[in-house]
Design a protein around this motif. Structure first.
Motif, PDB file in Angstrom:
ATOM      1  N   GLY A   1       0.823  -1.212   0.000  1.00 19.47           N
ATOM      2  CA  GLY A   1       0.000   0.000   0.000  1.00 19.47           C
ATOM      3  C   GLY A   1       0.851   1.253   0.000  1.00 19.47           C
ATOM      4  O   GLY A   1       0.558   2.218  -0.721  1.00 19.47           O
ATOM      5  N   ALA A   2       1.920   1.257   0.807  1.00 15.62           N
ATOM      6  CA  ALA A   2       2.808   2.422   0.845  1.00 15.62           C
ATOM      7  C   ALA A   2       3.460   2.655  -0.511  1.00 15.62           C
ATOM      8  O   ALA A   2       3.552   3.798  -0.989  1.00 15.62           O
ATOM      9  CB  ALA A   2       3.869   2.221   1.918  1.00 15.62           C
TER      10      ALA A   2
ATOM     11  N   VAL B   1      -5.435  10.225  -2.460  1.00 18.76           N
ATOM     12  CA  VAL B   1      -6.385  10.476  -1.365  1.00 18.76           C
ATOM     13  C   VAL B   1      -7.577   9.529  -1.477  1.00 18.76           C
ATOM     14  O   VAL B   1      -8.051   8.951  -0.476  1.00 18.76           O
ATOM     15  CB  VAL B   1      -6.849  11.941  -1.368  1.00 18.76           C
ATOM     16  CG1 VAL B   1      -8.000  12.150  -0.379  1.00 18.76           C
ATOM     17  CG2 VAL B   1      -5.682  12.856  -1.009  1.00 18.76           C
ATOM     18  N   VAL B   2      -8.087   9.363  -2.712  1.00 10.84           N
ATOM     19  CA  VAL B   2      -9.246   8.468  -2.913  1.00 10.84           C
ATOM     20  C   VAL B   2      -8.891   7.040  -2.523  1.00 10.84           C
ATOM     21  O   VAL B   2      -9.635   6.372  -1.790  1.00 10.84           O
ATOM     22  CB  VAL B   2      -9.724   8.524  -4.382  1.00 10.84           C
ATOM     23  CG1 VAL B   2     -10.770   7.432  -4.644  1.00 10.84           C
ATOM     24  CG2 VAL B   2     -10.292   9.902  -4.698  1.00 10.84           C
ATOM     25  N   LEU B   3      -7.735   6.564  -3.007  1.00 12.05           N
ATOM     26  CA  LEU B   3      -7.331   5.183  -2.687  1.00 12.05           C
ATOM     27  C   LEU B   3      -7.108   5.013  -1.182  1.00 12.05           C
ATOM     28  O   LEU B   3      -7.483   3.992  -0.596  1.00 12.05           O
ATOM     29  CB  LEU B   3      -6.048   4.832  -3.444  1.00 12.05           C
ATOM     30  CG  LEU B   3      -5.492   3.424  -3.159  1.00 12.05           C
ATOM     31  CD1 LEU B   3      -6.493   2.362  -3.574  1.00 12.05           C
ATOM     32  CD2 LEU B   3      -4.162   3.223  -3.884  1.00 12.05           C
TER      33      LEU B   3
ATOM     34  N   LEU C   1      -1.958   9.483   6.624  1.00 12.68           N
ATOM     35  CA  LEU C   1      -0.708   8.770   6.391  1.00 12.68           C
ATOM     36  C   LEU C   1      -0.236   8.933   4.943  1.00 12.68           C
ATOM     37  O   LEU C   1       0.961   9.125   4.678  1.00 12.68           O
ATOM     38  CB  LEU C   1      -0.893   7.287   6.721  1.00 12.68           C
ATOM     39  CG  LEU C   1       0.328   6.383   6.547  1.00 12.68           C
ATOM     40  CD1 LEU C   1       1.472   6.855   7.416  1.00 12.68           C
ATOM     41  CD2 LEU C   1      -0.027   4.941   6.890  1.00 12.68           C
ATOM     42  N   ALA C   2      -1.198   8.879   3.988  1.00 14.46           N
ATOM     43  CA  ALA C   2      -0.831   9.044   2.575  1.00 14.46           C
ATOM     44  C   ALA C   2      -0.224  10.416   2.327  1.00 14.46           C
ATOM     45  O   ALA C   2       0.765  10.569   1.580  1.00 14.46           O
ATOM     46  CB  ALA C   2      -2.068   8.845   1.699  1.00 14.46           C
ATOM     47  N   ASN C   3      -0.787  11.446   2.972  1.00 16.88           N
ATOM     48  CA  ASN C   3      -0.239  12.806   2.811  1.00 16.88           C
ATOM     49  C   ASN C   3       1.151  12.916   3.441  1.00 16.88           C
ATOM     50  O   ASN C   3       2.039  13.601   2.905  1.00 16.88           O
ATOM     51  CB  ASN C   3      -1.193  13.814   3.433  1.00 16.88           C
ATOM     52  CG  ASN C   3      -2.479  13.952   2.638  1.00 16.88           C
ATOM     53  OD1 ASN C   3      -2.481  13.716   1.418  1.00 16.88           O
ATOM     54  ND2 ASN C   3      -3.570  14.319   3.298  1.00 16.88           N
TER      55      ASN C   3
END
Length: 522
Positions: A23-24, A36-38, A117-119
């Motif tokens: 995922g990362a 962001v959507v994912l 976390l994604a940001n």
């Protein structure tokens, strides 16, 4: 997370999840909007998998199986009713509200956390890329070398494995539904005329009785067994003195911990009814039930006594019962005992007064189906035996119920649950056999058995699904017919007595008492 309560432990959470590493890497490669959507979708999916994981844990703990996403939603209504009967409406409403809030939080908070976390990954892409590569190398190394902590592999792919398991379960459920319809249309006695069904039991007073949660654990577990075994031995002697004799064995139930109707229908249909879809299929079919076999002879009136039924019960037609006495037709004016609407002794006395003491018309015999409920969880408060002549409308039980244990105290204590479960089985067995001793005749034949084992918290996480079954009669010819079954004399089956699948009982019983197979092949 594991899918069983016994699997919980710190080591389970000291693992490197492959899904997080992948995922990362994917999030780092995406532009802002898709990232962001994912992240949000992944967070919701992670929360949903956590909910399913917790449902698996609960179902394994109470029903000995995993949650079925297709079939099991309707059981939540039964669970709510059980909680309300056991703990009261206010506590139940609070529990339901708490569950709803927890589920919403499990869906929303992981989504927000994943977006955050994604940001963070995007803002620190250099360090995040190096960290992801290192984590990937460590995961591959741990997986290749089989490195473990406290017996738990460091390299984990639990979420992917759980998704595959859910997908396989859905596929198997859909496939099973189609296949079982074909199985249910096949019946070894489907075309047998009434004149060739149970000829050796004509003129008998037949009674089939299920005792709630009466399982092998009650007879063999070191906590429950001493009291239950002493009761079975004492009641065997009392019945012998009254002229009744018994043989007992084991049946492996199609259900565990609950869903009693699956055990009832499996015994009576000769089919393995292990889920709600199979149950619905059989109830809508013309597959011969053991109780209907007696009706089909034309020589028996058929009646059911169901103190646990508190709503419409269309299954009456499939069971072939001419008349059914539910919880509201037995005249009870006493208190409920948690889930159980009335004590077994009262239900049996009402059966005696309303049914058994009255001769059927036209010189026919009678076949009765009784479902006893006093040994239903939470096993608090438990009724006590009173004088049979003092039962009246059940008001005599008010003081007994008031002085009994609080269900909340017993539910929260595993040791007390096991002790009280054993006492409840002793009560139900005593009530039934005292009724037989008091009101049974030379023609009475009683078949009684458990519907399933109690929940895992009581029976143990590795308990079998076996339940005791006994045939009791005064007429020696009745027991002679099953002499070759290898069952144990008396009400307590030996540890090594034969164990059959519950679904085999119908055909064995019909053959033993002279029925001639005329198969229906679908």
């Amino acid at each position: 997370m594991p899918d069983r309560v016994v699997g919980l432990g710190p080591a389970k959470f000291l693992r490197i999840p492959a899904e997080a590493v992948v995922g990362a890497a994917v999030l780092l490669a995406l532009p802002r909007r898709p990232r962001v959507v994912l992240a949000a979708v992944s967070g919701v999916a992670l929360g949903a998998m956590t909910v399913l994981n917790m449902l698996d844990m609960g179902f394994n703990q109470y029903l000995g199986r995993s949650f079925n996403v297709i079939l099991d939603w309707e059981l939540f209504g039964d669970a709510e009713s059980y909680l309300e009967d056991s703990l009261g409406r206010t506590t139940t409403l609070a529990a339901v509200a708490g569950v709803i809030v927890a589920v919403l939080l499990l869906l929303v908070l992981p989504a927000l956390a994943m977006v955050r976390l994604a940001n963070l990954l995007a803002r620190h892409s250099g360090a995040a890329t190096r960290g992801t590569l290192i984590a990937g190398v460590v995961w591959i190394t741990c997986s290749s070398l089989g490195l473990e902590v406290a017996g738990v592999p460091l390299a984990a792919d639990r979420t992917a494995t759980a998704l595959k398991a859910q997908a396989r379960r859905v596929s198997a459920t859909l496939r099973d539904e189609a296949e079982f319809r074909k199985v249910a249309r096949v019946d070894a006695f489907g075309n047998t005329p009434g004149s060739q069904l149970v000829p050796d039991l004509r003129g008998k007073d037949m009674i089939f009785t299920f005792i709630e949660s009466y399982g092998r654990s009650a007879i063999e577990d070191p906590v429950m067994a001493p009291g239950v075994d002493a009761t079975l031995d004492a009641r065997t002697k009392a019945l012998d003195k009254a002229g009744f004799h018994a043989k007992s064995g084991w049946l492996t139930s199609a259900t565990y911990g609950g869903s009693s109707w699956l055990g009832h229908s499996t015994t009576m249909s000769g089919l393995w009814i292990s889920n709600q879809q199979r149950y619905r299929t059989v109830m809508a079919s013309d597959h011969l039930s053991l109780t209907e076999a007696f009706e089909k002879t034309g020589s028996f009136d058929t009646v059911g006594v169901m103190p646990g039924v508190q709503k419409g019960w269309p299954e009456q037609k499939w069971y072939g019962l001419d008349k059914v006495y539910n919880a509201f037709r037995l005249g009870y004016r006493g208190p409920k005992f948690s889930w159980s609407t009335m004590p077994d002794q009262y239900a049996l006395q009402q059966y005696q007064e309303r049914v058994h003491s009255k001769r059927p018309a036209d010189g026919r015999s009678r076949m009765s189906l009784l479902i006893l409920t006093s040994s239903h969880q939470p096993w608090a408060p438990i009724p006590k035996m009173v004088g049979w002549d003092r039962l009246g409308d059940g008001s005599v039980f008010k003081g007994i119920e008031a002085a009994g244990n609080d269900p909340a105290d017993v539910i929260a204590d595993t040791t007390r649950s096991r002790e009280e479960y054993g006492k409840s089985v002793q009560y139900s067995v005593t009530a039934l056999t005292q009724w037989l001793e008091r009101y049974g005749t030379k023609d009475t034949v009683l078949v009684f058995l458990g519907d399933h084992q109690p929940i895992a918290r009581v029976s143990g996480n590795h308990a079998s699904r076996d339940v005791p079954v006994s045939i009791v009669a005064k007429d020696p010819k009745v027991l002679d017919k099953v002499a070759d079954w290898g069952w144990t004399d008396g009400l307590r089956p030996a540890h090594d007595a034969p164990v059959w699948k519950m679904s085999s009982f119908r055909d064995r019983f019909l053959r033993a008492y002279g029925s001639t197979p005329h198969p229906r092949k679908g």
